[in-house]
Design a protein around this motif. Structure first.
Motif, short mmCIF file in Angstrom:
data_model
loop_
_atom_site.label_atom_id
_atom_site.label_comp_id
_atom_site.label_asym_id
_atom_site.label_seq_id
_atom_site.Cartn_x
_atom_site.Cartn_y
_atom_site.Cartn_z
N TYR A 1 -32.43 -22.41 15.11
CA TYR A 1 -33.61 -22.35 15.98
C TYR A 1 -34.86 -21.99 15.19
O TYR A 1 -35.98 -22.32 15.59
CB TYR A 1 -33.39 -21.32 17.09
N ASP A 2 -34.66 -21.29 14.07
CA ASP A 2 -35.81 -20.89 13.27
C ASP A 2 -36.48 -22.09 12.59
O ASP A 2 -37.60 -21.98 12.08
CB ASP A 2 -35.40 -19.87 12.20
N LEU B 1 -48.43 -23.66 19.76
CA LEU B 1 -49.05 -23.33 21.03
C LEU B 1 -49.63 -24.59 21.66
O LEU B 1 -50.35 -25.35 20.99
CB LEU B 1 -50.16 -22.30 20.84
N PRO C 1 -40.63 -25.26 14.84
CA PRO C 1 -41.92 -24.55 14.72
C PRO C 1 -42.44 -24.11 16.08
O PRO C 1 -42.16 -24.73 17.11
CB PRO C 1 -42.84 -25.60 14.09
N SER C 2 -43.15 -23.01 16.06
CA SER C 2 -43.79 -22.50 17.27
C SER C 2 -45.21 -23.06 17.33
O SER C 2 -46.08 -22.67 16.54
CB SER C 2 -43.82 -20.97 17.27
#
Length: 850
Positions: free
Chosen positions: A501-502, A508, A505-506
């Motif tokens: 999961y890492d 927004l 990318p996060s």
């Protein structure tokens, strides 16, 4: 689930230098949450001690402590020149001669708790006698560890004071605690956790279920499976394996290695038969049960419980069974156990048992979950069955238990093997290999997708059929231990978590330029803000109510609010219905606040209510491949009950507190009406008030509030005395409820503002005598109708009842304000307008001017 690192090393190639933290990090990478890490942080001296003396000493605080001397062998030489150690202990579950675990000054317990000689209860205590919780072996803190009970008499007899307890109890071994989510039930076993570790790190995995199972010669023990009331049409037991071991010495000691492992995973060793079943359960995830064969009547089987039937379970509780409970019964139809939850005491293995029947079965998860919650009985077995146990491992679990009983209990296994039932096989999934890339947003090559699916145990058959997006579709058969894999998105999640999961990318999301709040949102904000400005406090309650609430609220038998929607799986059996009024749940919040000391309180809540239907419509379940067509969407919307938005208000106590300015003023019906009228003013609506009779309000102190066109907005007033008494509310509590959707619709169209007149206003007063039942609002409406457009406002400023107006009559005094837009009104004009208004009131209500 506790996973000792040393045990994991037997099932997977964990590197020799890997720590518990390394193992936990590897499991986190594949989605298993680390709950804790214990072990490996204890340092000596932690030794075996023999209790020499015990002197109870009562204390002033009512507690009794034991002043003990303990032989700790050579360690006493370094502490107190070879003398027995003097230790204060608050536990009372030991006696002289018992072997215990002692930590001496200089030792460090879990959490960095360093032990030193210190004065306590008037003595110098040179160390501490330890409990299981103090050593991180479990949560038991009721007493200290007695080694003869923990290890068995034979193993304890081989110990001597001063022996190293760290090695004895495996305390140098690190244990990783994993939080197992409901969809990952296979990880409630060392087999499952080791598989996930191997999946995360790429090391080899050795499946403990890869065990030769006896095929059986001749008939095994008779088993009959019946289910006359399956839950959701699914039978409660679809596989039942029974094995018999005769001549077992149940008094034989459980081997030390097995006791240590059970202790490490948080279980207390009890007896050989029980320890073997627990060990197999922790290893394979397959719960087992051992029956005393002599207590059975020639066979075992399953059936649903009968109404009023009882069973005393192993915890010595007589339980009233429910017809949905699945039972294990013997040949005489006598209940032996609540299947998958807990056995009965009548058939438990005792010290007199010689022949043992091992049960390894597969039960319906939902049936077990409901029985566990119904009886408030959560066991290690029920936690596994309700999350899904691998049905293919039942025979292996029974075989392993038989082998261990034969090896350590001296028993002989019957040649016959019983394995009955029809397993429900997993359905194949048509899977587009491009889905992970399209759903997650990362590039997952086809080869990686297929290798990942095979690595988690799936059988993949490659094909050449084009999917919806042009990608190759393969057929995937999930492994037997993964009942949670049911469709494409489930497989996408597996591909994503195995890579990590890492790696995702996060990002927004960037909001687009919007149009602000919708009209409905603005109205809801005005409603909430206005009520808060009136001094009410907003609350949020659960929209679930009990079946008897409508009786307590005094609803008529034909009241449509009684027709409430029932939840299929309610959070609480005591509140299975959806509320039909926000006041249904707001009154409970009012009662709870008053009970906790808030005597003067006013609350409000804005929320949805659910209108009940006479007949429910079943909604279709469309696939996820393409957008459902308009017909399907319409059917889904039609199947959802109507859920209008309401706002409710409730208050009790004093509206204005007492003080130097005067006495207190309690809340009354007019306050509830005023709150609703204030909402109308804030929204620019002219609301009309009329008397009404509607539960749960007092029939003489209830008002209906409507729009000028007659559309009902809501009700307000004082609650009925019977209702306040039944609901444990203060007397004279007031409440109101308004349909917010009506307010939204009424304010949906723009209003043209009228030009303000700069000419002076003319005031005139009239007093009208009417019959007592005539509402003041009706008189006001007649005055407005007769006065014409020049009437600016009407204000009721006095109500009189007395001899001057006669019995059954009342006098209503109104101030009429007139203003013209283009001139100053003359006295004659004002008088004419007033007379016209009085005439209209006389005609419409029978009013007589005083």
């Amino acid at each position: 689930m506790h996973a000792p690192v040393s045990w994991l090393r037997e099932l997977a190639d964990v590197p020799a230098d890997a720590t518990g933290a390394d193992v936990a990090a590897a499991l986190v990478r594949v989605g298993l949450e680390e709950e804790g890490l214990s072990g490996g942080d204890i340092s000596g001296p932690l030794v075996v001690g023999r209790v020499l003396t015990v002197e109870p000493e009562p204390q002033k605080n009512g507690k009794t402590i034991n002043w003990c001397t303990v032989d700790v062998g050579d360690h006493g030489q370094r502490v107190t020149e070879g003398k027995a150690q003097e230790i204060v202990c608050g536990a009372h579950n030991f006696t002289v001669g018992d072997l215990v675990v002692c930590v001496l000054p200089g030792g460090v317990l879990p959490g960095g708790f360093e032990i030193s000689a210190r004065k306590t209860y008037g003595h110098i205590s040179n160390g501490m006698i330890c409990s299981a919780r103090e050593l991180g072996l479990g949560d038991d803190h009721d007493g200290i560890i007695v080694l003869s009970e923990l290890l068995g008499e034979d193993a304890a007899a081989a110990l001597a004071p001063g022996d190293d307890a760290i090695a004895l109890l495996g305390l140098a071994d690190e244990v990783v605690e994993v939080n197992v989510t409901p969809d990952r039930g296979y990880c409630f076993s060392l087999r499952g956790i080791a598989r996930e570790y191997a999946l995360s790190t790429g090391v080899a995995f050795r499946d403990p279920a890869d065990l030769a199972v006896a095929q059986g010669q001749g008939a095994g023990y008779p088993v009959h499976l019946t289910d006359d009331a399956p839950v959701r049409g699914v039978v409660g037991c679809d596989r039942y394996v029974a094995r018999v071991v005769r001549g077992v010495d149940v008094g034989a000691s459980t081997p030390q290695w097995m006791r240590r492992r059970l202790t490490q995973v948080g279980m207390r060793p009890i007896s050989l038969a029980v320890d073997v079943t627990n060990y197999v359960m922790m290893l394979l995830g397959q719960p087992l049960h051992a029956f005393d064969l002599q207590t059975l009547s020639g066979s075992v089987g399953t059936r649903r419980a009968r109404v009023g039937e009882k069973l005393t379970t192993l915890d010595d509780v007589a339980r009233v069974l429910d017809p949905e409970d699945l039972l294990i019964v013997d040949g005489s139809d006598t209940p032996l156990a609540i299947a998958g939850v807990m056995g009965g005491e009548a058939s438990e293995v005792t010290s007199n048992t010689t022949d043992v029947l091992i049960e390894a079965a597969h039960f319906d998860p939902i049936s077990i979950a409901r029985s566990s919650r119904r009886h408030r009985l959560v066991t290690e077995a029920s936690k596994r069955f309700e999350r899904g146990v691998d049905p293919a491992v039942a025979a292996v679990g029974a075989q392993l238990a038989v082998d261990l009983l034969v090896q350590h209990g001296g028993g002989t296994a019957d040649s016959g093997v019983t394995d009955v039932g029809e397993l429900r096989t997993s359905a194949s999934i048509a899977f587009d290999t491009t889905l992970p890339t399209r759903y997650v947003g990362l590039d997952y090559p086809r080869e990686e997708v297929l290798s990942t699916l095979r690595a988690i145990g799936c059988v993949v058959e490659e094909g050449a059929t084009d999917g919806a997006a042009g990608g190759e579709v393969v057929t995937v058969l999930p492994p037997s231990w993964r009942p949670d894999l049911a469709d494409g998105p489930d497989l996408v999640e597996e591909v994503a978590r195995v890579r990590g999961y890492d790696q995702i990318p996060s990002v927004l999301p960037q909001p687009k330029n919007g149009h602000g709040l919708s009209h409905g949102q603005r109205v809801r904000r005005v409603v909430a803000t206005t009520l808060a400005q009136q001094g009410l406090v907003e609350v949020l309650t659960y929209p679930f109510v009990s079946r008897d609430l409508f009786d307590r609220l005094g609803y008529d038998a034909q009241d449509p609010r009684r027709r409430a929607e029932a939840l299929v799986n309610p959070l609480s059996e005591e509140a299975p219905l959806m509320r039909t009024s926000v006041l249904d749940t707001l009154q409970d919040a009012l009662r709870r606040n008053v009970a906790r000391g808030h005597r003067d309180i006013a609350l409000y809540e804005v929320g949805l209510v659910t209108e009940g239907r006479e007949t429910a419509t079943e909604a279709p379940v469309p696939g996820i491949e393409v957008r459902p067509d308009d017909t399907t969407l319409a059917r889904i919307r039609d199947a959802v009950p109507v859920q209008p938005r309401h706002v409710a208000m409730a208050a009790a106590g004093d509206a204005e507190p007492a003080g130097p300015w005067g006495p207190a003023r309690p809340f009354d019906a007019s306050d509830a009406v005023a709150w609703v009228l204030t909402l109308g003013t804030a929204l620019g609506l002219d609301l009309e008030v009329a008397s009404a009779d509607r539960a749960p309000w007092h029939p003489g102190r209830c008002a209906s509030i409507s729009l000028s066109d007659g559309t009902l907005v809501g009700h307000a007033g004082e609650l009925h005395p019977k209702v306040t008494a039944t609901l444990d509310l203060p007397a004279r509590s007031v409440a109101a409820e308004v349909d917010v959707d009506v307010l939204i619709a009424a304010t949906g169209k723009p209003h043209q503002a009228s030009e303000l007149s700069t000419y002076p206003a003319a005031h005139t007063d009239v007093a009208l005598v009417v019959d007592e039942p005539v509402p003041a609002g009706r008189v006001e409406a007649a005055l407005r109708a007769g006065a014409g457009e020049s009437l600016e406002s009407v204000h009721l400023f006095d109500v009189y009842r007395g001899e001057q107006v006669g019995a059954g009559r009342k006098s209503l005094a109104y101030r009429l304000t007139f203003r013209a837009a283009d001139r100053t009104l003359t006295t004659d004009e004002v008088s004419a307008l007033r007379d016209a208004a009085v005439a209209a009131a006389a005609s419409g209500t029978g009013a007589v001017q005083r």
